[in-house]
Every structure is written in C-alpha cells, then in structure tokens.
Design a protein around this motif. Sequence first.
Motif, PDB file in Angstrom:
ATOM      1  N   ILE A 417     -27.757   9.787   7.554  1.00  0.00           N
ATOM      2  CA  ILE A 417     -27.712   8.383   7.972  1.00  0.00           C
ATOM      3  C   ILE A 417     -27.050   7.558   6.876  1.00  0.00           C
ATOM      4  N   ASP A 418     -26.247   6.586   7.292  1.00  0.00           N
ATOM      5  CA  ASP A 418     -25.545   5.698   6.357  1.00  0.00           C
ATOM      6  C   ASP A 418     -24.680   6.529   5.396  1.00  0.00           C
ATOM      7  N   CYS A 419     -23.751   7.264   5.966  1.00  0.00           N
ATOM      8  CA  CYS A 419     -22.901   8.147   5.179  1.00  0.00           C
ATOM      9  C   CYS A 419     -21.518   7.563   4.943  1.00  0.00           C
ATOM     10  N   SER A 420     -21.415   6.271   4.906  1.00  0.00           N
ATOM     11  CA  SER A 420     -20.127   5.659   4.594  1.00  0.00           C
ATOM     12  C   SER A 420     -19.807   5.906   3.127  1.00  0.00           C
ATOM     13  N   PHE A 421     -18.581   6.368   2.864  1.00  0.00           N
ATOM     14  CA  PHE A 421     -18.202   6.706   1.499  1.00  0.00           C
ATOM     15  C   PHE A 421     -17.783   5.478   0.703  1.00  0.00           C
ATOM     16  N   LEU A 422     -17.281   4.486   1.376  1.00  0.00           N
ATOM     17  CA  LEU A 422     -16.632   3.382   0.679  1.00  0.00           C
ATOM     18  C   LEU A 422     -17.610   2.278   0.311  1.00  0.00           C
ATOM     19  N   VAL A 423     -17.458   1.787  -0.899  1.00  0.00           N
ATOM     20  CA  VAL A 423     -18.166   0.587  -1.339  1.00  0.00           C
ATOM     21  C   VAL A 423     -17.113  -0.352  -1.917  1.00  0.00           C
ATOM     22  N   PHE A 424     -16.926  -1.497  -1.257  1.00  0.00           N
ATOM     23  CA  PHE A 424     -15.885  -2.430  -1.662  1.00  0.00           C
ATOM     24  C   PHE A 424     -16.435  -3.438  -2.662  1.00  0.00           C
ATOM     25  N   SER A 425     -15.600  -3.796  -3.611  1.00  0.00           N
ATOM     26  CA  SER A 425     -15.981  -4.846  -4.545  1.00  0.00           C
ATOM     27  C   SER A 425     -15.942  -6.197  -3.827  1.00  0.00           C
ATOM     28  N   GLU A 426     -16.590  -7.161  -4.397  1.00  0.00           N
ATOM     29  CA  GLU A 426     -16.646  -8.481  -3.772  1.00  0.00           C
ATOM     30  C   GLU A 426     -15.248  -9.085  -3.718  1.00  0.00           C
ATOM     31  N   GLY A 427     -14.891  -9.591  -2.545  1.00  0.00           N
ATOM     32  CA  GLY A 427     -13.584 -10.207  -2.375  1.00  0.00           C
ATOM     33  C   GLY A 427     -12.450  -9.212  -2.212  1.00  0.00           C
ATOM     34  N   TYR A 428     -12.771  -7.981  -1.827  1.00  0.00           N
ATOM     35  CA  TYR A 428     -11.730  -6.956  -1.680  1.00  0.00           C
ATOM     36  C   TYR A 428     -10.770  -7.343  -0.561  1.00  0.00           C
ATOM     37  N   ASP A 429      -9.469  -7.248  -0.827  1.00  0.00           N
ATOM     38  CA  ASP A 429      -8.429  -7.569   0.153  1.00  0.00           C
ATOM     39  C   ASP A 429      -7.612  -6.304   0.394  1.00  0.00           C
ATOM     40  N   GLU A 430      -7.729  -5.746   1.607  1.00  0.00           N
ATOM     41  CA  GLU A 430      -7.039  -4.498   1.916  1.00  0.00           C
ATOM     42  C   GLU A 430      -5.531  -4.666   2.009  1.00  0.00           C
ATOM     43  N   LYS A 431      -5.043  -5.904   2.045  1.00  0.00           N
ATOM     44  CA  LYS A 431      -3.600  -6.119   2.108  1.00  0.00           C
ATOM     45  C   LYS A 431      -2.945  -6.126   0.730  1.00  0.00           C
ATOM     46  N   LYS A 432      -3.770  -6.199  -0.301  1.00  0.00           N
ATOM     47  CA  LYS A 432      -3.232  -6.229  -1.655  1.00  0.00           C
ATOM     48  C   LYS A 432      -3.399  -4.856  -2.309  1.00  0.00           C
ATOM     49  N   PRO A 433      -2.394  -4.436  -3.070  1.00  0.00           N
ATOM     50  CA  PRO A 433      -2.482  -3.121  -3.726  1.00  0.00           C
ATOM     51  C   PRO A 433      -3.480  -3.155  -4.875  1.00  0.00           C
ATOM     52  N   PRO A 434      -3.864  -1.997  -5.389  1.00  0.00           N
ATOM     53  CA  PRO A 434      -4.790  -1.954  -6.535  1.00  0.00           C
ATOM     54  C   PRO A 434      -4.201  -2.680  -7.731  1.00  0.00           C
ATOM     55  N   PRO A 435      -5.041  -3.319  -8.515  1.00  0.00           N
ATOM     56  CA  PRO A 435      -4.534  -4.030  -9.702  1.00  0.00           C
ATOM     57  C   PRO A 435      -4.044  -3.063 -10.759  1.00  0.00           C
ATOM     58  N   ARG A 436      -3.055  -3.495 -11.512  1.00  0.00           N
ATOM     59  CA  ARG A 436      -2.525  -2.677 -12.599  1.00  0.00           C
ATOM     60  C   ARG A 436      -3.498  -2.701 -13.766  1.00  0.00           C
ATOM     61  N   GLN A 437      -3.804  -1.530 -14.301  1.00  0.00           N
ATOM     62  CA  GLN A 437      -4.676  -1.449 -15.465  1.00  0.00           C
ATOM     63  C   GLN A 437      -3.943  -1.895 -16.715  1.00  0.00           C
ATOM     64  N   ASN A 438      -2.668  -1.585 -16.753  1.00  0.00           N
ATOM     65  CA  ASN A 438      -1.800  -2.023 -17.839  1.00  0.00           C
ATOM     66  C   ASN A 438      -0.718  -2.903 -17.230  1.00  0.00           C
ATOM     67  N   GLN A 439      -0.634  -4.137 -17.677  1.00  0.00           N
ATOM     68  CA  GLN A 439       0.285  -5.090 -17.062  1.00  0.00           C
ATOM     69  C   GLN A 439       1.738  -4.664 -17.189  1.00  0.00           C
ATOM     70  N   MET A 440       2.034  -3.742 -18.092  1.00  0.00           N
ATOM     71  CA  MET A 440       3.406  -3.289 -18.273  1.00  0.00           C
ATOM     72  C   MET A 440       3.740  -2.076 -17.402  1.00  0.00           C
ATOM     73  N   SER A 441       2.717  -1.433 -16.841  1.00  0.00           N
ATOM     74  CA  SER A 441       2.950  -0.205 -16.076  1.00  0.00           C
ATOM     75  C   SER A 441       2.468  -0.387 -14.645  1.00  0.00           C
ATOM     76  N   PRO A 442       3.254   0.081 -13.675  1.00  0.00           N
ATOM     77  CA  PRO A 442       2.830  -0.019 -12.275  1.00  0.00           C
ATOM     78  C   PRO A 442       1.759   1.014 -11.947  1.00  0.00           C
ATOM     79  N   VAL A 443       1.094   0.802 -10.832  1.00  0.00           N
ATOM     80  CA  VAL A 443       0.119   1.767 -10.339  1.00  0.00           C
ATOM     81  C   VAL A 443       0.872   2.933  -9.703  1.00  0.00           C
ATOM     82  N   ASN A 444       0.556   4.138 -10.123  1.00  0.00           N
ATOM     83  CA  ASN A 444       1.247   5.324  -9.611  1.00  0.00           C
ATOM     84  C   ASN A 444       0.659   5.758  -8.278  1.00  0.00           C
ATOM     85  N   VAL A 445       1.540   6.009  -7.328  1.00  0.00           N
ATOM     86  CA  VAL A 445       1.178   6.619  -6.056  1.00  0.00           C
ATOM     87  C   VAL A 445       1.850   7.995  -6.026  1.00  0.00           C
TER      88      VAL A 445
END
Length: 816
Positions: A417-445
Amino acid sequence: MLHCCSNKWEMEVSIGFELRYWTSICVAIDLDIVSSEVVQDGDVIVGRHSEKRPGELMIRGGGQLFIGQEQDNLGGGFNELQSFRGSLADLRIYTKKLATGKTKRYTSCQSFSVSQEPLLEFRNISTTFEVGEVEIEDFNGPSLCSKKKTFDFVFPEPRLFNEAEMLCRALGGRMKVPVNRDDNRELLQLSAPHTNSCANGHVDTLWLGVRGNITDESFYDTFTNRKITYQNFEKNGGKPIEEPETCVTIKGGQDIVESARGIWVSKKCDLERCVACHFLKLPFVRIRGLCGKTEFDKHYFINNDNNTINFIGAFYSKIMAHPPMRNDSKTGDFGYWMISKIGRPEINAKLYKKSPTHYPTGENRWVVENDVCGKSEVTLRMTSCKEQEFSCDDGKCIPLPERCNMEANCLDGSDEIDCSFLVFSEGYDEKKPPPRQNQMSPVNVSIHTAMLSVRAFDLTGFNFVVEIEVRISWHDARLKFHHLNDADFLNVIYLDDKESQMPWMPTVEFLGDAFTSSDVTDRRSSLLVHRVTMPLPDNDERLLEDEIFEGKDNPLVLLKKLTVKTSCQFDLITFPFDTQTCRLGVVLSGVTKDYIALVPDGKGVSYLGNRKLLEYFLTEEKMIRHDEGNFSGQVIELMFQNLSTFYVTSTYIPTFIIVVIGYLVFFFPVEDFNERVMVALTALLVEAAFFTQMSSSIPQTAYLKLVDIWFVYCIISLFLVVVTVVFINWCKVRRDSPLYSFQKSAPGCLLGVGKYTTRSEARLTSRRTALAARLNTLCRVVCPILTALFFVFYLTMAALIDIPKLPIDINAMQFT
C-alpha cells in the motif's frame, strides 16, 4: 572509564549489559604493582590502562561516594539524564585485591563467600547510606544467578484468538505454547493473579498458540506451523477437531479442582480469552512519528508492574494504562494510555482506548500536551520491528527489501500500500529541468542506444528502418525516492497515470541525413528509477520505515522502444563493392545546452541484432558529439559494407562466362562463319539481357557505377567479337580485288587464259585464307591480354577510387 589517584592513573574497559538480566562485575586494582582486571560473570575483560602522570599512586581519604549518579565536581554537578536506572544489589568494597579465581567464582555464582571482611557493603543500606528517591526491597541471592533468557507476559483482557495472536506479534513475540510439564506449570502460576479477569465464568483462562488441523487431526504451533510434541489434553487428545477452526485454551479458573488445573481444552476460535505472549528476549518497541527534539523516549521495553502491563522508556518516559473516567461502559469510555515524562507529569500524550483490549500498538492518534514539538495532536506508530524491517499493519515484521516488491508479504497486504516511489520537493515544477549543481556546468543527460535490428535497408528509396531501444538517464536533486529495489523493473513510474504528478523528462528528436526529419513510432515507453546508492539513515520521525534515496545520487531512467525510419544519402559509385555511412541524429529540444547536455553512456551505442543483412553487413557503429545550434545532441554513425559475394556469383561470374563463350568463337574453324557469328551474337544478346535485368533491380543513378562499367565492358567486348568475326570473314571472301575482277571479265573460251585464271584464283584464295587465319590467331592472343588489363584497371578502381562525398560537415550540420 576508571580514574584513580588524582587522575594519575586511568583504565578504559568496555562492559556490555543486557536489560532485565542480572550481571556481576568485580573491579580489582593493585596500586603497588599497578595491575588491574575486570571480571564480569566469570569472564576476565581486557582493558586498556595508562599512567597519565608519574608519581606515587595513592587513594586519599575525605571523599564522597555516590551510587547511581556522576559527580562533575566533589559532591555536586548532578544531571538527571546521567542517573543510574535499574537495580543494584550486593555492593562490596574491599581494601585488598582479591585473587582472580575468587572473583571469577563469585561473579559466576559458584561461591558467595569471601573470607576477607569488606570495607563497605549493603548489609543494612537504610542505615549505612543516605537513600533518596529509590526503592529498597529484600532480594533472594540465588535469583541473582538466574539464567532464564525468555520472558512471558500475561495480557489480562479477554480477546478473540486472532486478536490475541496479532497482539503478541505486534509486540515482537508469539503466543505461549508450553513445551513440557514444568513450562505448563509455570504458565499456570503466571496467570494465577489474573484468574478473575480472565476466567469470566469459565474454567479455561488463556489462549495457547495452538490450532487444530482437521485434515490430519493434529495440533500445530501457530508460529512455527509445526506439530506440537507436548500436549496436556485431559482425554481424547483434544479431538475431534471440528470446522471451521479449533483452538486450544488452558484451564486455570479458581472454581476447578487442583488436579484439573493446567489441562488443555479444545475451543472454537471465536471465543474470548486472555493470552500469554512469549518473548525470546526482553521485548522492545519503538515509537515512530515523534519530532527529533521531543521530550518523550522513542524506545520502550514491556514491563509487568503489579500484574499490569506497561511500557518503560529507555531514559525518562513511561507509557501507562489509566482506568476510565467513569465506571459506565455504556458511555464508550474505556480509559486511556498516557506517555509521561518521569518527574514532569505536565508533559504527556494521551491515547483514548477504543475498546477494553486496545493497546497502543500500530498506528494511533495521540493528544499531546506541552511537548517541545508544539503539536496538540500527532499520529504515532508503535512497532517492535528492528532496523531494516518493515512493520505491517497487523504487527508482522518483514525484511525492508520486501516492501513494495509487487508481492504481498504482510498477511494484510499493507506492505504493498502507498508504493509511490516519487517524493517531490515543495514547489516542484515538472516543466523546468533539474537545477545545475555547478553554475558553470550543465546537467548531464546520459543516452545509450541499443540497436535491436535493421528492419529495412532501401537503396532505391534512400532510407533505412531500425528498431532501437533508447535508455536516457539523468539525476534530479529535487526528488527523493522511496523503497527502491535492486531490480530496476520493480521501480517503475507509470506514465499513463494522469492523476499523479510526473517528474521532468527530457524531450529528444531523431533526425536523419541531410537535414531531414525521421518517422518515429513509439512502441513502448517506461520510466523507472535505478538504485545506485544505499538508502539514507532511518529517520524515526516518519511513521513508516520506508527506505529513502536521494535523487541526486539515483538516476531516473527513461526507456523507449522505437521504430525509426530515416533517410540516408547513399553513394553508389563503387556499387557493389561500396561502403555506406548512415547517420541518425539525437537532439535534446526545449532546453539549451547551457543547462542540459546530452552525453553518451559508455560507448553510447551498441548493436544487438544480426549484423548480416540481405545485401549489407554492419561493420561498425559509433556515437559522436553533435550540437544543433544551441541544443545539445549526438549522432549515431552506422557503417555498412556491401555483401558483394552475391553480385560476384550472380552477376560477374555469369557475365564473364558469356564473354568467355564469345571469345571461344575464335577457336571455331574460320570457314564456319555462320556458327561463329551466331554464337557471338547470342552471347551479345544474353549479355544485354543481363544488363537490363540488373539495371531494374539496383538504384538508378546519373553516374556510372562499377557494376555498370563491368556491363559496358562485357557488351563492348562481345560487340567487338562480332565485328571481328565479320571482318575476318570479309577478309576471307572479299570480291573487290583487281585479280578477281580481271578473272571475271576474261573470255572463258581461251583455254590458256582460263588455265591461268584458275591458278591465279587459287593462289588468291589461299592468300585470303591465310590472312583470315592470322587475324583469327591474333584475336585469340589479344582478347585475353585486353581482358587482363581491364581486370587490373577495374580492381584498382574498386579499391582506390576516391568516392566523392556529399558536402556534409558533421560538426556544422544544422538539423531541423
């Protein structure tokens, strides 16, 4: 840690304690020779000691002895959290170090006599010591040496058999099943104080953890599902066993004769009796759901105080049952459980009972007063499950990896029961990509393309069709994942669930050669989570023991099975000895390469299908970087080698044989002109038919291909054979020579002239025949030489020809 002699000497030793079990410890120190030892329950424990400062080691008088409290300074600096909580018996202090043998015998209960008189002992603690906030009671010495390692508790509220089984399981135990006569007698003595409340007008008082099996007419332990070896039925062995269920109770009422006490009785399971729970060790329970700074304990052990079950906290809390406010059961007031802090009764939490048998196990709503968490109501969960275990709603504990594994392991199915894997942070926007950890480097896909098969390779249509499985993975630090499994296919996030929020997913486009788009058919798509790291440490502020994983360490994986039809600019100059390079572009759209970068996962591409196609062989596949303007991308290059053996055997060899047949006419008699010319013409016509048939089955191009050059050579060579045969025959039979004309005009009646003419004609015919023979012999020699020269030229051209490439710069390509 032991300190002595103004901290000139210290000893560090590790001693283990087990709650609710007596332990005997002797600490012996000889300051003269600086030796020390610690003996616990007959075993010598090795410690680590050192002299911190040199000098004479001496214990000076004038100090104060406190038992059960640490002194931060002489006679003060006390802290309630550092208080000793337990029972202390038979404290002795000697002025001399006892022999190791004596301390081992004493601590192992082999001997209680010591010839030496102690300096201090517990003979009369009420007069020798100043006692405060402790309870003093006489204790039997031999009971200090009890080695019993099991615990039995009677819960004195009648309940159904299934409810009794669930209560024992929820507390980490099982229903009591006596294993011999002494065990049966001890159970009867344990339940004696509860006879009135448990009998309730019946002679039998307690449920035993035994059920009857109607199939084989035997009784089984409900915990182990094994046949019991000891039973104490009065007659007939408790039979017959009747449907639907037959359970077992024990007689313990006061109204029965002494000889009948302890007898087992078969009863229907839908009756209400008390239960005794059996524990292999001191039962501990945990409270989940309290905040980190709570005033209450989070760990409790079960205690039987004055025949009442309660829960004692590990530090400074307790959970006690309180009677109803009113003595009228019709009001629905069954009393309440209360968590209270020892010495601070104003800090408490209450759970109002829903029934007389209601215990605070499982999930319940508590009313809280004055706790630092600041909540007036809080949902708490009491469980006996240990680390790496999940507590089912019915009290059963299962291994944590069995949580949400698509198989019900709890008896009530609560683990699925209640086996949803995802837990979203507050204010999560699925239209925006993950934030960059290093502002000089893009997020790798990361992307990996598994080429399953090449379904079609259409030369005439200048396209090819491939079946591929694309694996796209990325990290999203805004997410957390619950109860991930090692098997990825169990961590599926259902994309067709329109009501649930979805995470951000990259959008990819597949493009072909020469700026062309591709036809993509999506066969199957799935989104899952790949477990890489271990879960975060358990946080008992959460109600459930779900494993939680960081999104920044465990990637999301998008799997797509696609059929892609795309163009390929074939270059067929060297056909059928050609090598073709086809390209399939993969581009991230919607987010620029400053934020998201498409990178290959390992090699980036692999081929799993059969490399040998109908006409070509896939020799190599590779992935190279390609950015489409401001968007990141990769290009898959596929190299195909023509399987020219087919054309060699079906085209080159047959056509060459026809050329050889045409060449063989030069070995026919020169006089057989008709046969020579017919064979040569037939070979020429067959060669032309071959060329027409082959031209219809291969792509039409404005430029000559190698196979076209071959056919041109074959046709021209056969044409020259026909011309040569005709010319040779003309040379042999021509009538335009002056001698032949004079011979025709001379009067035939002139015998002398006629004879002369006949002889001259014979000589001319002989000359013409010799000339034709020489020309025929010359053709026999020249034709193979010309053919050999053509072979050398043809093979050199096939191997070294510089194939003109289409003007495509892979680094400057602009896909649309």
